[in-house]
Motif scaffolding. Structure first.
Motif, PDB file in Angstrom:
ATOM      1  N   GLY A  53       0.586  -1.075  -0.282  1.00 32.66           N
ATOM      2  CA  GLY A  53       0.193  -0.119   0.051  1.00 32.66           C
ATOM      3  C   GLY A  53       0.589   1.607  -0.199  1.00 32.66           C
ATOM      4  N   GLY A  54       2.240   1.075   0.221  1.00 29.41           N
ATOM      5  CA  GLY A  54       3.426   2.454  -0.260  1.00 29.41           C
ATOM      6  C   GLY A  54       3.172   2.624   1.400  1.00 29.41           C
ATOM      7  N   PHE A  55       3.239   2.606   2.279  1.00 30.19           N
ATOM      8  CA  PHE A  55       3.780   2.573   3.783  1.00 30.19           C
ATOM      9  C   PHE A  55       5.028   3.049   3.746  1.00 30.19           C
ATOM     10  N   ASP A  56       5.694   4.125   4.528  1.00 31.14           N
ATOM     11  CA  ASP A  56       7.097   3.376   4.675  1.00 31.14           C
ATOM     12  C   ASP A  56       7.733   2.712   5.393  1.00 31.14           C
ATOM     13  N   ALA A  57       6.579   2.128   6.808  1.00 29.94           N
ATOM     14  CA  ALA A  57       7.247   1.587   7.263  1.00 29.94           C
ATOM     15  C   ALA A  57       5.778   1.362   9.016  1.00 29.94           C
ATOM     16  N   ASN A 396       2.937   9.266  11.784  1.00 29.15           N
ATOM     17  CA  ASN A 396       2.620   7.988  12.524  1.00 29.15           C
ATOM     18  C   ASN A 396       0.705   7.461  12.804  1.00 29.15           C
ATOM     19  N   LEU A 397       0.117   6.753  11.811  1.00 27.13           N
ATOM     20  CA  LEU A 397      -1.579   6.941  11.265  1.00 27.13           C
ATOM     21  C   LEU A 397      -1.832   6.099  12.609  1.00 27.13           C
ATOM     22  N   ARG A 398      -3.196   6.575  13.390  1.00 23.45           N
ATOM     23  CA  ARG A 398      -3.766   6.047  14.326  1.00 23.45           C
ATOM     24  C   ARG A 398      -4.465   4.868  13.904  1.00 23.45           C
ATOM     25  N   GLN A 399      -4.107   3.592  14.365  1.00 20.58           N
ATOM     26  CA  GLN A 399      -5.451   2.908  14.299  1.00 20.58           C
ATOM     27  C   GLN A 399      -6.601   2.562  14.344  1.00 20.58           C
ATOM     28  N   THR A 405      -8.610   0.862   9.339  1.00 20.71           N
ATOM     29  CA  THR A 405      -7.270   2.174   8.978  1.00 20.71           C
ATOM     30  C   THR A 405      -6.503   1.999   8.269  1.00 20.71           C
ATOM     31  N   ALA A 406      -5.894   0.984   8.436  1.00 20.50           N
ATOM     32  CA  ALA A 406      -4.762   1.033   7.237  1.00 20.50           C
ATOM     33  C   ALA A 406      -4.676   0.918   5.412  1.00 20.50           C
ATOM     34  N   GLN A 407      -6.130   0.333   5.778  1.00 17.62           N
ATOM     35  CA  GLN A 407      -6.837   0.095   4.028  1.00 17.62           C
ATOM     36  C   GLN A 407      -7.706   1.126   3.327  1.00 17.62           C
ATOM     37  N   GLU A 411      -6.657   2.720  -0.158  1.00 15.77           N
ATOM     38  CA  GLU A 411      -7.208   2.602  -0.752  1.00 15.77           C
ATOM     39  C   GLU A 411      -7.789   4.272  -1.277  1.00 15.77           C
ATOM     40  N   LEU A 412      -7.652   4.730  -0.692  1.00 11.08           N
ATOM     41  CA  LEU A 412      -8.719   6.551  -0.397  1.00 11.08           C
ATOM     42  C   LEU A 412      -7.400   7.347  -0.506  1.00 11.08           C
ATOM     43  N   VAL A 413      -6.694   7.261   0.235  1.00 11.24           N
ATOM     44  CA  VAL A 413      -6.202   8.424   0.907  1.00 11.24           C
ATOM     45  C   VAL A 413      -4.521   8.328   0.439  1.00 11.24           C
ATOM     46  N   VAL A 414      -4.139   7.318  -0.400  1.00  8.37           N
ATOM     47  CA  VAL A 414      -2.428   7.258  -1.168  1.00  8.37           C
ATOM     48  C   VAL A 414      -2.529   7.505  -2.465  1.00  8.37           C
TER      49      VAL A 414
END
Ligand SMILES: Cc1cc2nc3c(=O)[nH]c(=O)nc-3n(C[C@H](O)[C@H](O)[C@H](O)COP(=O)(O)O)c2cc1C
Length: 478
Positions: A53-57, A396-399, A405-407, A411-414
Motif C-alpha cells: 500500500g505504499g507505507f514507509d514503515a 504515525n497513523l493511529r489505528q 484504518t490502513a486499508q 485505498e482512498l488517501v494514498v
C-alpha cells in the motif's frame, strides 16, 4: 528537495504488540483483528498490506510495565486489554521482514532497565535480517510499575533517565560504529580466515552506569547504527534529540505549540553542529476517511460510540477517578476525597473545573491539531497543510480498526497523495530495496558526520566518552 517540488510525506503506521494500544474500546468492532496479536499471521498480513500500500514503515510502541496508577491497580488496564497482555515488539519484525523487501520497522526499547550490550546485539541482528530496515525508538520509560519490574523502588528521575540514556547510546555507538571495521570479515575459505582479528577491537567503555569491554558480537550491519527515533517535548529530551535523534515524534494542541516544538528540536540539532533538516519530525495523526463525508462521519460516530473513556483515563495514569464522583464536583474536591491532593501528577490537573467538564475536555482532546475526518480530498488537504504550514515531515497513523484504518488510507488517501506528489508513485516490481535511513533521508545507509556516532569509526576515540549532555531546565517531576 527543490523549491517547486512538494514536500513528501513520511508514512508510518502506529502499532503495538497488544490488543488495545491507544484507541481503547475499539478492539471490539466487527472484523477488527486486534485480538490476533499473538498470531504470527496477523503480522505477516499487516506487513504485506503496508508494503503493497505504499507505507514507509510500521512503528511499534512498547512499555515494560502495567498501567496501574488509575484506581490504584492494573484492573482497568487488564479489563480493557490496555497494553496488557502485550508481547515483545522486536520478535515480530523478522516475520514481517521475511515477507517484505521495502517496509521499514521502528521499534521501541527503553534505555533505563536492560543493559546495552545485549541490546546492541539484538538490533544489529535485526538490521542484518531486514537488510537495514530498522529504526529504534529510544524511550526512557515513564511507568512506575516498569521500574519495579527491574528491581527499582520507583522511577528514575526524569532528567537522570536522559543522562543514563546518553551514556547508553555512547556504548552502543562504540559497539556499532567503532568495534568492527568494514573490511574485517573476509570469509577466506582457502586461508581459513573468516574475520581478520586486526579489524576488530575491544571498546573498553567504563562510565558512570556501564562497563562494557566488547568487542561487539555482530559484524557490521547495513546501517550499523539503526535510525535513531525519539518522542519528546521536554527540555532534557529535546537536548538529547539534538545530539542523537534522526526522527522525532512530537505533537501539540495548537499550531503555535507544534511549531515552537519543531523549532526547538531543530535548534537543538544546530547546537550540535547538525543541519536543521537532519531531524525529521513526525506526529501521531488520527484520520477517518470515507468516499463521501457522510460515510466518514458514520465511521467517526462508530468510533466515538465504542471508545472507552475509562481506558483512556487509565492510559493517562490519572491519579484519581473522575467517573466516581458527582458531575458537579471539582477535580480538586475529587482529588481531596480520594486522598490524592499531594500526588505528583495532581499539580498538572485543572483543580477548579468540574469532573464533568474534565471528562468532556479529555474526550475532546482526542481530535487535536492532527485529526481529520472527511473525503480523500479533504484529508489530503489537511495533510498538505500539516506538511507545509505546520512544518511536519510525516505521520504515525493511529489505528481505529485493524486492518480497516490502513486499508482505507491505502485505498482512498494514498492515490490522492500520489496525485499531489506527496507520496512516491507505486514502486516498480523490481525496485531495489533501500535501508530505512535511505528511504527517510535519500542519502547513505550509514550515519554521516557530524552525527556524534561517527566519532568512533575505525576505532577512533574509543578511549574517550561523550561530553556531558547539557540539559535544559525543567521542573523536577517524574
Ligand atoms: C507518538 C509517541 C509515541 C510514544 N511511544 C512510546 C512508547 O512506545 N513507549 C514509551 O515508553 N514511551 C513512548 N512515548 C513517550 C515518550 O517516550 C516520552 O516519555 C514522552 O514523549 C515524554 O518525553 P519528555 O518527557 O522528554 O517530553 C511516546 C510518545 C509519543 C508522543
Amino acid at each position: 528537495m527543490s523549491a517547486d517540488q512538494p514536500k513528501r510525506l513520511i508514512l508510518n503506521l502506529f502499532e503495538m504488540n497488544c490488543v488495545s494500544h491507544i484507541t481503547h474500546g475499539l478492539w471490539r468492532l466487527p472484523d477488527n483483528n486486534r485480538h490476533r496479536f499473538n498470531d504470527i499471521g496477523y503480522w505477516i498480513e499487516l506487513a504485506k498490506l503496508l508494503e503493497d500500500g505504499g507505507f514507509d514503515a510500521v512503528f511499534l510502541a512498547d512499555v515494560t510495565g502495567a498501567y496501574d496508577t488509575f484506581r490504584d491497580g492494573p484492573e482497568t488496564a487488564l479489563r480493557e486489554g490496555l497494553q496488557i497482555p502485550s508481547n515483545d515488539p522486536l520478535m515480530v519484525i523478522p516475520a514481517m521482514a521475511a515477507v517484505t523487501e521495502h517496509l521499514g520497522f521502528g521499534v521501541t526499547f527503553s534505555t533505563s532497565y536492560e543493559p546495552p550490550f545485549s541490546f546492541a546485539r539484538r538490533l544489529s541482528t535485526l538490521d542484518h535480517l531486514t537488510n537495514g530496515r530498522v529504526g529504534w525508538n529510544v524511550v526512557t520509560s515513564y511507568l512506575p510499575n516498569a521500574a519495579r519490574n527491574f528491581g527499582l523502588a520507583d522511577e528514575i528521575p526524569h532528567d537522570d533517565r536522559y543522562r543514563k540514556a546518553d551514556e547508553y547510546l555512547d556504548v552502543l555507538y562504540k559497539l556499532w560504529e567503532g568495534s568492527w571495521d568494514d573490511d574485517a570479515v573476509i570469509a577466506d575459505r582457502v586461508g581459513n580466515v573468516y574475520t581478520r582479528p586486526e579489524g576488530v577491537r575491544y571498546i573498553n567503555h567504563v562510565g558512570e552506569h556501564f562497563a562494557v569491554a566488547g568487542p561487539h558480537l555482530c559484524e557490521p550491519s547495513p546501517q550499523r547504527t539503526p535510525v535513531i527515533i525519539q518522542a519528546t517535548a521536554s527540555p532534557a529530551g529535546v537536548a538529547f534529540a539534538g545530539r542523537h535523534a534522526e526522527m522525532v515524534f512530537t505533537g501539540g494542541s495548537t499550531r503555535e505549540q507544534v511549531s515552537r516544538g519543531i523549532e526547538s528540536i531543530k535548534d537543538a540539532a544546530e547546537l550540535n553542529g547538525r543541519p536543521r533538516d537532519s531531524i525529521k519530525v513526525v506526529v501521531q495523526a488520527g484520520i477517518v476517511v470515507g468516499r463521501t463525508l457522510e460515510e466518514a462521519e458514520q465511521k467517526r460516530l462508530l468510533f466515538e460510540q465504542n471508545a472507552s473513556v475509562e481506558g483512556r483515563l487509565a492510559h493517562a495514569s490519572l491519579p484519581f477517578d473522575p467517573t466516581a464522583h458527582e458531575p458537579s464536583v471539582t477535580v480538586g474536591q475529587a482529588l481531596a476525597a480520594e486522598g490524592k491532593s499531594e500526588h505528583p501528577a495532581a499539580s498538572f490537573l485543572p483543580v477548579d473545573v468540574t469532573v464533568a467538564d474534565f471528562i468532556r475536555d479529555f474526550v475532546a482532546s482526542w481530535e487535536d491539531q492532527f485529526f481529520v475526518c472527511g473525503t480523500p480530498e479533504t484529508v489530503a488537504d489537511s495533510i498538505e497543510s500539516w506538511l507545509d504550514d505546520d512544518g511536519i515531515d510525516g505521520i504515525n497513523l493511529r489505528q481505529y480498526h485493524s486492518f480497516g484504518t490502513a486499508q482505507d488510507f491505502i485505498e482512498l488517501v494514498v492515490p490522492e497523495l500520489r496525485r499531489r506528489g506527496r507520496l512516491p508513485q507505486r514502486r516498480a516490481a523490481d525496485a531495489a530495496p533501500r535501508t530505512l535511513r535511505e528511504v527517510l533521508f535519500g542519502g547513505e545507509a550509514r550515519l554521516q558526520e557530524p552525527h556524534i556516532a561517527t566519532r568512533y569509526r575505525g576505532g577512533a576515540n574509543l578511549d574517550s566518552a561523550l561530553l556531558p549532555l547539557e540539559l535544559g531546565s525543567r521542573a523536577p517531576t517524574g
